[in-house]
Design a protein around this motif. Structure first.
Motif, PDB file in Angstrom:
ATOM      1  N   ILE A  25       1.447   4.983  12.217  1.00  0.00           N
ATOM      2  CA  ILE A  25       1.420   5.289  10.787  1.00  0.00           C
ATOM      3  C   ILE A  25       0.402   6.395  10.511  1.00  0.00           C
ATOM      4  O   ILE A  25       0.665   7.318   9.730  1.00  0.00           O
ATOM      5  CB  ILE A  25       1.077   4.031   9.972  1.00  0.00           C
ATOM      6  N   THR A  26      -0.749   6.326  11.167  1.00  0.00           N
ATOM      7  CA  THR A  26      -1.786   7.332  10.962  1.00  0.00           C
ATOM      8  C   THR A  26      -1.316   8.703  11.409  1.00  0.00           C
ATOM      9  O   THR A  26      -1.584   9.720  10.752  1.00  0.00           O
ATOM     10  CB  THR A  26      -3.061   6.952  11.730  1.00  0.00           C
ATOM     11  N   SER A  27      -0.591   8.762  12.518  1.00  0.00           N
ATOM     12  CA  SER A  27      -0.092  10.035  13.026  1.00  0.00           C
ATOM     13  C   SER A  27       1.177   9.812  13.817  1.00  0.00           C
ATOM     14  O   SER A  27       1.247   8.896  14.648  1.00  0.00           O
ATOM     15  CB  SER A  27      -1.145  10.705  13.908  1.00  0.00           C
ATOM     16  N   GLN A  57      -1.669  10.375   0.147  1.00  0.00           N
ATOM     17  CA  GLN A  57      -0.917  10.428   1.395  1.00  0.00           C
ATOM     18  C   GLN A  57      -0.802   9.027   2.007  1.00  0.00           C
ATOM     19  O   GLN A  57      -1.828   8.380   2.264  1.00  0.00           O
ATOM     20  CB  GLN A  57      -1.594  11.370   2.386  1.00  0.00           C
ATOM     21  N   PRO A  58       0.416   8.545   2.266  1.00  0.00           N
ATOM     22  CA  PRO A  58       0.567   7.209   2.858  1.00  0.00           C
ATOM     23  C   PRO A  58      -0.150   7.066   4.194  1.00  0.00           C
ATOM     24  O   PRO A  58      -0.689   5.996   4.490  1.00  0.00           O
ATOM     25  CB  PRO A  58       2.085   7.071   3.029  1.00  0.00           C
ATOM     26  N   ALA A  62       0.827  -1.209   0.000  1.00  0.00           N
ATOM     27  CA  ALA A  62       0.000   0.000   0.000  1.00  0.00           C
ATOM     28  C   ALA A  62       0.862   1.260   0.000  1.00  0.00           C
ATOM     29  O   ALA A  62       0.480   2.278  -0.601  1.00  0.00           O
ATOM     30  CB  ALA A  62      -0.922   0.004   1.211  1.00  0.00           C
ATOM     31  N   TRP A  63       2.007   1.212   0.664  1.00  0.00           N
ATOM     32  CA  TRP A  63       2.908   2.378   0.657  1.00  0.00           C
ATOM     33  C   TRP A  63       3.402   2.658  -0.758  1.00  0.00           C
ATOM     34  O   TRP A  63       3.420   3.819  -1.199  1.00  0.00           O
ATOM     35  CB  TRP A  63       4.084   2.123   1.587  1.00  0.00           C
ATOM     36  N   VAL A  64       3.763   1.603  -1.482  1.00  0.00           N
ATOM     37  CA  VAL A  64       4.184   1.776  -2.877  1.00  0.00           C
ATOM     38  C   VAL A  64       3.035   2.342  -3.707  1.00  0.00           C
ATOM     39  O   VAL A  64       3.212   3.266  -4.511  1.00  0.00           O
ATOM     40  CB  VAL A  64       4.674   0.435  -3.470  1.00  0.00           C
TER      41      VAL A  64
END
Length: 290
Positions: A139-141, A88-89, A78-80
């Motif tokens: 990851i979210t914040s 936005q990742p 998903a990051w890729v």
């Protein structure tokens, strides 16, 4: 096979549909309802499933490892994807990583694999929560306070459940039965609440929600199928992992996105549309897992 899949998904989507129809007429406020589910019923369900005498932690080691690897691997893909699509990742990656293994996954697993294998689904649910409320929140914040999340009732019940499974220490049967009855009430209530949430989906949300809605089950299945083979998972364990991978995005991620102001409207669109599309991807997951 078609009839067996229908026997699993029809009761689930019937309850979702009832919640949707009820919410369209009355617009209920589920604030107190959600608090009870998260703070009382969910922890009791998780604890009693993990602490049950028939649940043997050692039997599910490869499955739990597979669940953790699946979550991390889908996050990497998903990051890729977020880089390729200029998304936005912090918005897309958690949506793809974490499945709706509570609201939808637990009832589906119970119907598909039976009560004797329900503990495995709860174990996957617990592992998902541990990663979601630690790494997923970060990851979210970057400002997420992992300590507060890890001390939630759901996380504490998961830890106690795994401890009981490992040691065999649990409450007396007369108390344990009452706890189990309360916990099992969560399954239809969460499906009903999911139907209520689907009334929030608007036509204008569809374009911005499509990426996450499709990426979540497609990437999950693409990772889970070879992963199950590499881990040599067989029978119900393989089926549980594949069904877990085909589920829509976790509703809980919207609460984190809203708390940390990480594009909550876009996250909500991805989650709501993804859960609506479960009518397509859940049968596919069941067909591959049964």
């Amino acid at each position: 096979m078609v009839w067996r899949i229908a026997q699993v998904i029809i009761p689930v989507f019937l309850i979702v549909a009832v919640g949707y129809a009820y919410a369209r007429r009355t617009r209920p406020d589920l604030t107190a309802f959600n608090r009870i589910v998260l703070d009382v019923l969910s922890p009791l369900l998780v604890y009693t499933a993990l602490a049950a005498k028939e649940f043997r932690l050692g039997d599910y080691g490869p499955l739990l490892a597979g669940g953790a690897i699946l979550i991390l691997a889908t996050g990497a893909v998903a990051w890729v994807l977020s880089r390729l699509t200029h998304t936005q990742p912090r918005t897309l990656v958690p949506v793809v990583m974490f499945t709706n293994c509570g609201n939808m996954g637990l009832p589906l697993a119970l119907l598909a694999f039976g009560p004797s294998h329900f503990g495995a689904a709860v174990a996957l649910f617990s592992i998902s929560n541990v990663i979601h409320f630690s790494l997923g929140a970060r990851i979210t914040s970057a400002h997420a306070r992992t300590r507060d999340l890890l001390l939630s009732p759901l996380m504490i019940s998961s830890a106690l459940g795994f401890a009981s499974a490992a040691t065999g220490v649990r409450p007396p049967d007369v108390i344990f039965t009452g706890m189990k009855l309360l916990g099992e009430a969560m399954l239809p209530l969460m499906l009903f609440a999911l139907g209520v949430r689907l009334t929030l989906l608007k036509r204008e949300d569809i374009p911005r929600g499509l990426l996450g809605a499709f990426a979540r089950p497609l990437i999950g299945l693409a990772v889970a199928l070879p992963l199950a083979w590499m881990l040599d998972l067989q029978g119900e364990a393989k089926g549980q992992l594949i069904l877990f991978s085909a589920l829509p995005p976790a509703v809980m991620q919207f609460l984190l996105a809203e708390r940390y102001r990480q594009e909550p409207e876009r996250v909500a669109a991805m989650i709501l549309l993804g859960n609506a599309l479960a009518v397509v991807f859940v049968p596919i997951g069941l067909a591959l897992s049964l």
